[in-house]
Design an enzyme around this catalytic site. Structure first.
Site, short mmCIF file in Angstrom:
data_model
loop_
_atom_site.label_atom_id
_atom_site.label_comp_id
_atom_site.label_asym_id
_atom_site.label_seq_id
_atom_site.Cartn_x
_atom_site.Cartn_y
_atom_site.Cartn_z
N TYR A 33 0.82 -1.21 0.00
CA TYR A 33 0.00 0.00 0.00
C TYR A 33 0.85 1.25 0.00
O TYR A 33 2.08 1.19 0.16
CB TYR A 33 -0.94 0.00 1.21
N LYS A 148 6.50 -1.89 1.68
CA LYS A 148 5.36 -1.28 2.39
C LYS A 148 4.18 -2.26 2.34
O LYS A 148 3.24 -2.12 1.55
CB LYS A 148 5.02 0.10 1.79
N GLU A 180 12.83 2.44 13.48
CA GLU A 180 11.88 3.48 13.04
C GLU A 180 10.64 3.41 13.92
O GLU A 180 10.56 2.58 14.84
CB GLU A 180 11.51 3.27 11.57
N LEU A 204 11.43 1.17 6.56
CA LEU A 204 10.83 1.66 5.32
C LEU A 204 11.55 2.97 4.98
O LEU A 204 11.67 3.85 5.85
CB LEU A 204 9.33 1.93 5.53
C1 LIG Z 1 6.84 1.75 9.16
C2 LIG Z 1 6.86 3.10 8.51
N1 LIG Z 1 8.00 3.78 8.48
C3 LIG Z 1 8.07 5.01 7.93
C4 LIG Z 1 6.94 5.62 7.38
C5 LIG Z 1 7.04 6.99 6.78
O1 LIG Z 1 6.99 6.89 5.37
P1 LIG Z 1 6.49 8.07 4.44
O2 LIG Z 1 7.32 9.26 4.78
O3 LIG Z 1 6.74 7.57 3.07
O4 LIG Z 1 5.05 8.27 4.75
C6 LIG Z 1 5.73 4.93 7.38
C7 LIG Z 1 4.54 5.53 6.80
O5 LIG Z 1 3.45 5.04 6.92
C8 LIG Z 1 5.69 3.63 7.96
O6 LIG Z 1 4.55 2.92 7.98
#
Ligand SMILES: Cc1ncc(COP(=O)(O)O)c(C=O)c1O
Length: 286
Positions: A33, A148, A180, A204
């Site tokens: 997603y 993701k 994270e 991620l």
């Molecule tokens: C586990 C995780 N890390 C980091 C992020 C941040 O990613 P982004 O800046 O692309 O929204 C998300 C966003 O949903 C996430 O689910």
């Protein structure tokens, strides 16, 4: 439940967008997603999100149309919704598709792509101005966190623990290092240098993270280091902030029971936050 949903190339009423009970996304969390922000109807880093979606899908053996097609579809879809000129959050989900339940999926499955627009639901302004609390937890996820995936059980349980502790986010630790948040990336600031864990398979690689590293920090002349951050460094640093599509740039002033620095939002964090706001053109209350 009103509104319009994008369903495999068609725009349908919310009540007609149905999931088959043998959809593998529903039965196995077999899918990927994205969440994309739109500010006043304008997509923010949509290309990067759609490219990551295609990449995540390919990493789990799902072939999607090229990102350029998905970008066009997303823009057309948003125009058809009540969010055409508003701040919005676009949820895009890909499921491997429908098949009789069996762990090994059949060849040649047709993925199902849905998109749903909703309000961006900004965090309270107070959070951005005064900072938030986070808690720390062991990282109990798998070793392919760069995908993701819609399989988010560890993340949702961690977020719920954070909420119960009166915190905004749970930051996860693996082998003594921080990875994270449950839905955000983490940065610290030391001697005017911005530091964040490297984009390994254990995190991620957030699009907001990349925006800070590649755009905002260079514009503000801050050095960025992508290096592993020990848990004890996090606890003893002066500035911490989180990044994410809906989190935006979120200052952290408390970790578990410990106050970060002097308990106030630090200079570098504030500058990055303000530069991000400028970049998105986000105006509160509109
Ligand atoms: C586990 C995780 N890390 C980091 C992020 C941040 O990613 P982004 O800046 O692309 O929204 C998300 C966003 O949903 C996430 O689910």
């Amino acid at each position: 439940m009103s509104g319009k949903i994008y369903y495999n190339g068609n725009i349908v009423d919310r009540e007609n967008a149905k999931v088959d009970i043998e959809d593998r996304g529903y039965q196995f969390a077999d899918g990927v997603y994205e969440v994309v922000a739109f500010y006043h109807g304008e997509p923010f880093t949509l290309n990067e999100h759609m490219e990551r979606l295609v990449f995540s899908a390919s990493e789990i053996d799902i072939e999607l149309p090229p990102a350029e097609i998905l970008i066009k579809e997303a823009k057309n879809y948003i125009k058809e919704t009540e969010y055409a000129d508003k701040n919005a959050k676009l949820y895009v989900q890909v499921s491997r598709g429908v098949a009789s339940r069996s762990h090994a999926y059949p060849d040649g499955m047709e993925p199902i792509i849905i998109m749903k627009a909703g309000p961006l639901d900004p965090n309270p302004e107070k959070y951005f101005q005064e900072g938030v609390k986070i808690i720390t937890l062991p990282d109990e996820r798998w070793s392919r966190c760069y995908i993701k995936s819609i399989a988010l059980l560890p993340n949702i349980l961690a977020k719920k623990k954070a909420k119960k502790a009166g915190a905004y986010e749970a930051i996860m630790t693996r082998d003594g290092f921080i990875t994270e948040g449950s839905s955000s990336n983490i940065f610290i600031v030391e001697d005017e240098t911005i530091i964040t864990p490297p984009a390994t398979n254990y995190i991620l690689n957030g699009i907001t993270r990349q925006t800070v590293i590649n755009r905002l920090a260079p514009e503000l002349n801050y050095e960025v280091k992508e290096e592993s951050i020990p848990y004890y460094t996090l606890l003893n640093t002066d500035q911490v902030f989180l990044t994410g599509t809906t989190t935006e740039i979120m200052p952290v002033v408390q970790i578990n029971d410990k106050v970060v620095g002097n308990g106030k939002v630090g200079k570098e964090t504030k500058e990055i936050f303000e530069a991000f706001r400028e970049l998105t053109g986000f105006v509160r209350g509109k």
